[in-house]
Design an enzyme around this catalytic site. Sequence first.
Site, PDB file in Angstrom:
ATOM      1  N   TYR A 155      -1.013  -0.327  10.472  1.00  0.00           N
ATOM      2  CA  TYR A 155      -1.165  -0.741   8.989  1.00  0.00           C
ATOM      3  C   TYR A 155       0.007  -0.349   8.336  1.00  0.00           C
ATOM      4  CZ  TYR A 155      -3.524  -0.951   4.557  1.00  0.00           C
ATOM      5  OH  TYR A 155      -3.670  -1.445   3.227  1.00  0.00           O
ATOM      6  N   SER A 179       1.056  -1.157  -0.065  1.00  0.00           N
ATOM      7  CA  SER A 179       0.177  -0.037   0.133  1.00  0.00           C
ATOM      8  C   SER A 179       0.925   1.297   0.121  1.00  0.00           C
ATOM      9  CB  SER A 179      -0.783  -0.204   1.312  1.00  0.00           C
ATOM     10  OG  SER A 179      -1.492   1.200   1.505  1.00  0.00           O
TER      11      SER A 179
END
Length: 243
Positions: free
Chosen positions: A144, A132
């Site tokens: 994350y 990501s």
Amino acid sequence: MRPDGAPALVTGASSGIGEAIARRLAGRARPLVLTGRDRTRLDVVAAATGGRAVVADLTDPAGRAAVTDAVGVEVGLVVHAAGAGVAAPLDGTSAADVDTVLATDLAAPVQLTRALWPALRAARGHVVVVSSIAALGVADEAAYSAAKAGLRAFADALRLEDGAVGVTTVLPGAVDTPFLARRGYARAVPRPVPPGRVAEATLRAVERGRAEVFVPRWLRAASVVHGIAPGAFTALSRRFGGA
Ligand SMILES: NC(=O)c1ccc[n+]([C@@H]2O[C@H](COP(=O)([O-])OP(=O)(O)OC[C@H]3O[C@@H](n4cnc5c(N)ncnc54)[C@H](OP(=O)(O)O)[C@@H]3O)[C@@H](O)[C@H]2O)c1
């Protein structure tokens, strides 16, 4: 590598980016093993693609064993698209959420790749990790971001092994999937892209042997700024990256 005729595994195939990749591998990769946790959604994708559905929680060693058993000793393409997110400042993030994100987004693909590595090397195959843009560190997604940066570094390190296996890291910005809705995404930039666009960029990158692909492509500029001027990256993120 070209996936045509190659045995392939796609994780996270029951939804979003993984589903879009599975649909584009239909009729190309053979056999096509698809994993997810939601049997109903996974069965729909399996029926549409001719894939074999394996329902498994990849954070559970038994779930990963079920997947490696289904794949067997031959695999040419492994796409790690399964993932979970948590969006909150760190002091608003539960310990359980940190565990889930690190287990799903980092430990599971590392363990699964390790287990499949001999088969991948024998086939001179290809691994895709869906990281990501959060790998650069984004606001309110510290756990994350850590998992996705770890996954990117894992792929970088694999590329330095004996070269028998191609490795592509996919770094999307916002993608219009249930993941984004769960996260409560409200930023104007980057504007969410359809999962099919990520799937197409991913398979193109595999065929061309690309190390990294950003979707949309202009996000590569953020990675360059992050690399050469991390202070400026932080300042720009504070200015433009807030939720
Ligand atoms: N959407 C975005 O904006 C965005 C941006 C950058 C990167 N990404 C990354 O792209 C990947 C795919 O995300 P998406 O947007 O397609 O999300 P999604 O639509 O929510 O799909 C996530 C997939 O991961 C599977 N999964 C989650 N936890 C799992 C577990 N413990 N064991 C096995 N499978 C599990 C889900 O299975 P079930 O639904 O069957 O439980 C589902 O198939 C993720 O790694 C995510 O971090 C997404």
